[in-house]
Design an enzyme around this catalytic site. Structure first.
Site, mmCIF file in Angstrom:
data_model
loop_
_atom_site.group_PDB
_atom_site.id
_atom_site.type_symbol
_atom_site.label_atom_id
_atom_site.label_comp_id
_atom_site.label_asym_id
_atom_site.label_seq_id
_atom_site.Cartn_x
_atom_site.Cartn_y
_atom_site.Cartn_z
ATOM 1 N N LYS A 274 51.307 -95.496 -4.216
ATOM 2 C CA LYS A 274 50.305 -96.557 -4.078
ATOM 3 C C LYS A 274 49.828 -96.669 -2.625
ATOM 4 C CE LYS A 274 50.171 -101.616 -4.539
ATOM 5 N NZ LYS A 274 50.185 -101.929 -3.111
ATOM 6 N N LYS B 222 53.456 -93.995 2.609
ATOM 7 C CA LYS B 222 53.490 -92.532 2.452
ATOM 8 C C LYS B 222 53.351 -91.829 3.804
ATOM 9 C CE LYS B 222 49.938 -92.426 -0.219
ATOM 10 N NZ LYS B 222 49.748 -93.869 -0.333
ATOM 11 N N LYS C 187 40.997 -91.759 5.215
ATOM 12 C CA LYS C 187 41.406 -92.688 6.300
ATOM 13 C C LYS C 187 41.896 -91.942 7.526
ATOM 14 C CE LYS C 187 44.443 -95.591 4.699
ATOM 15 N NZ LYS C 187 44.847 -94.952 3.434
ATOM 16 N N ASP D 183 45.959 -93.123 -5.131
ATOM 17 C CA ASP D 183 45.682 -92.925 -6.544
ATOM 18 C C ASP D 183 44.961 -91.600 -6.767
ATOM 19 O OD1 ASP D 183 46.618 -95.488 -7.559
ATOM 20 O OD2 ASP D 183 45.044 -96.288 -6.277
#
Lengths: 341, 272
Positions: free
Chosen positions: B9, B14, B40, B125
């Protein structure tokens, strides 16, 4: 199966091609495809080949925004703005903007770009896989271009809506409808859209009747009726009885007494039966093509004495079906050649 | 060469986990490449001491993909970890997934996908085929799901299992679920819940990373925990995690849970 992969019917192909078959028929118009060059290449080649076959040597006026891999990643809206300005410098009668599938997938906002670029353009929704095929493209193009029409009082004339610009007999079919209207003393005001200048579309709302090319354009007919209050007939006439009914329907809507016109056409149809009397008793086998019409087959049996059997001369009904009495005459000429071959 | 991909998520940690795994592995002398697969572009920031490196897609935009050289997109960070950011379009335009695919094509062409270990840090996702790219075409053989005990985090992890299951079923699919990495948010019985989740989807808990303020401090100093506080307990945690991943031989095709099953599982731990 809804999306049967082997369905190669021309009416269910590419939405973009359907819309282009309309937009490129505006004589002074220019169409932009927001997508990769391949979309222009394939469609322009197809249109050119078909136009050439119909002895019109022109090349369709289509511009590409030439989207690349990087445009797919970062968005291609800037390309569209640049292309809009380049197109505008050529001063076309109208600029139509169509979206390719990939531009629709990445969500490029074609309408907003056109609204804010300072260039007047007609945006036609053509992201194919979002739903619909060729026919949908035709309808979308007609609906979008109808925004150029102005409201007016019904002046007793007729508009032809959505002639099939890629069909071989488009001009012959137009002449047949024109001939039938002339029997009633009525005239075509606008061919929406076939070989017209962009400014002519402004008269769209002042006819007293819209005649759709075929029932797949019913949504267009309804939309024009809602906007301009113009009634519509849903198709060009097919068959002997259908042609007579067409005269009656047009007469009723335009307030024209149609008895004389119908009588005249009946005489023409009887003469036609006489001129093809050599076909009486000919055994033919109908190759079931993409379209059929039981009414038409019955008429061919009854009026021309054709015998439909499994072991006759192979012939087929054309797609689209022949228009009016003259269309039927051309069909019988072809079948006669087949019988004599 | 071992190729691993971390999915989970958005905001679950991560990138922090990936960067610390890469740092820990590089400390053992392994040649590590970390690829951030998120527009990002902040996956490798801690390895690069706060620097947002030019992305592959930046370079494509500026000079076209044929003009790009390896040194334009691969940058050396802590411990010699080679860092790459795929980058992508501005939010709301274009197609970020296509950008990931384009990045892989370019890295492949340049022969940049090399080393002892490649760590793919992927957007939360798997919204389209582009973000499944690291699982396809023989790139990452092992996927690790990063999740906390929060329901939405488990939900996202469960969703990613669907992608792994689908792709591993293909004839050329070599991607498998390597395990679940618990990234604690300080909930009660969190490790047990994440462990049970891993078991229920047919996998195992590789390691549970407890919540620690050292992580935030390290980030404020623009470093990984491994670099900022090498003797801290948290650094040991990340080293152990990296060690477990390196030693892991268990590869599974997961069986995603139904939403109701997932909710029941989470509810069970709340009631307790």
């Amino acid at each position: 199966m809804k999306n049967w992969p082997t369905n190669s019917s021309r009416t269910e192909g590419c939405t973009l091609t359907g819309a282009l078959s309309v937009s490129t028929s505006i004589a002074d118009g220019l169409t932009i495809i927001h997508g990769p060059d391949g979309c222009v290449h394939h469609n322009a080649s197809l249109l050119h080949a078909l136009w050439h076959e119909n002895e019109e040597g022109l090349f369709p006026r289509i511009y590409s925004t030439s989207m690349t891999e990087a445009d797919v990643v970062f968005g291609g809206e800037e390309r569209l703005v640049e292309t809009l300005h380049a197109a505008n410098r050529l001063h076309p009668g109208v600029i139509c903007v169509l979206s390719s599938c990939v531009a629709a997938v990445i969500g490029d906002d074609v309408s907003t770009v056109c609204d804010t670029a300072g260039v007047q353009a007609v945006v036609i929704t053509t992201g194919g896989f979002l739903g619909g095929g060729f026919s949908r493209g035709v309808s979308e193009a007609l609906l979008a271009l109808s925004s150029l029409g102005r409201k007016g009082e019904g002046n007793g004339t007729v508009n032809l809506i959505g002639e099939k610009n890629l069909e071989y007999e488009a001009e012959a079919n137009y002449e047949e409808v024109n001939r039938l209207l002339a029997l009633l003393g009525a005239k075509v005001q606008l061919r929406f859209v076939r070989k017209i200048p962009a400014h002519a579309i402004s008269s769209l709302g002042s006819a007293s009747l819209n005649i759709l090319r075929d029932p797949s354009l019913t949504d267009v007919g309804r939309a024009l009726e809602a906007r301009f209050k113009t009634p519509y007939l849903s198709a060009f006439p097919v068959g002997l009885g259908g042609t007579l009914a067409f005269l009656q329907d047009v007469g009723e809507i335009l307030g024209i007494e149609s008895t004389d016109a119908i009588n005249c056409e009946e005489r023409y149809q009887k003469n036609l039966a006489v001129s093809f009397s050599d076909l009486d008793g000919s055994a033919i086998t109908l190759d079931r093509g993409p379209v059929t019409s039981h009414v038409l087959i019955d008429e061919l049996q009854e009026s021309f004495g054709l015998v439909f059997t499994d072991q006759g001369i192979p012939v087929r009904l054309p797609d689209p079906l022949p228009v009016g009495t003259a269309g039927l005459s051309r069909l019988l000429h072809r079948w006669r050649r087949a019988c004599r071959a | 060469m071992k190729q691993i991909a971390l999915y989970g998520k958005g905001g679950i940690g991560k990138s922090t986990t990936s960067a610390n795994i890469s740092a820990a592995l590089s400390d053992t002398g392994l040649a590590v490449l970390q690829i951030g697969c998120d527009p990002k572009r902040d996956s490798t920031r801690m390895l690069m001491h706060g620097r947002l490196i030019p992305t592959v897609m930046d370079q494509v935009r500026e000079r076209g993909d044929r003009e790009i050289a390896t040194e334009d997109i691969v940058f050396s960070g802590y411990g010699g970890v080679r860092c790459v950011e795929a980058g992508g379009p501005e939010p709301g335009v274009g197609c970020a997934g296509r950008g990931i695919i384009a990045t892989f094509q370019i890295l492949e062409r340049l022969g940049a996908l090399s080393g002892d270990v490649i760590v793919y840090d992927v957007l939360g996702d798997v919204v389209c085929g582009g973000f499944a790219m690291p699982m396809r075409e023989g790139y990452a053989q092992e996927v690790y799901l990063v999740t906390s005990g929060e329901l939405m985090s488990l939900y996202a992890a469960n969703n990613i299992c669907k992608a792994i299951k689908r792709l591993s079923g293909r004839s050329r699919g070599i991607c498998r679920l390597g395990g679940v990495i618990g990234n604690g948010k300080g909930l009660d019985q969190e490790e047990e819940l994440v462990s049970r989740f891993a078991e229920r989807i047919g996998s195992s808990l590789i390691f549970f990373v407890p919540r620690s303020t050292v992580v935030q401090k390290a980030e404020l100093h623009k470093k990984t925990v491994i670099e900022y506080a090498p003797s801290s307990a948290q650094a040991s945690v990340y080293r152990k995690l990296a060690e477990n991943i390196l030693a892991n031989k268990r590869m599974d095709i997961p069986e995603p849970l139904e939403v109701e099953e997932l909710e029941e599982l989470a509810y069970e731990f709340i009631k307790d």
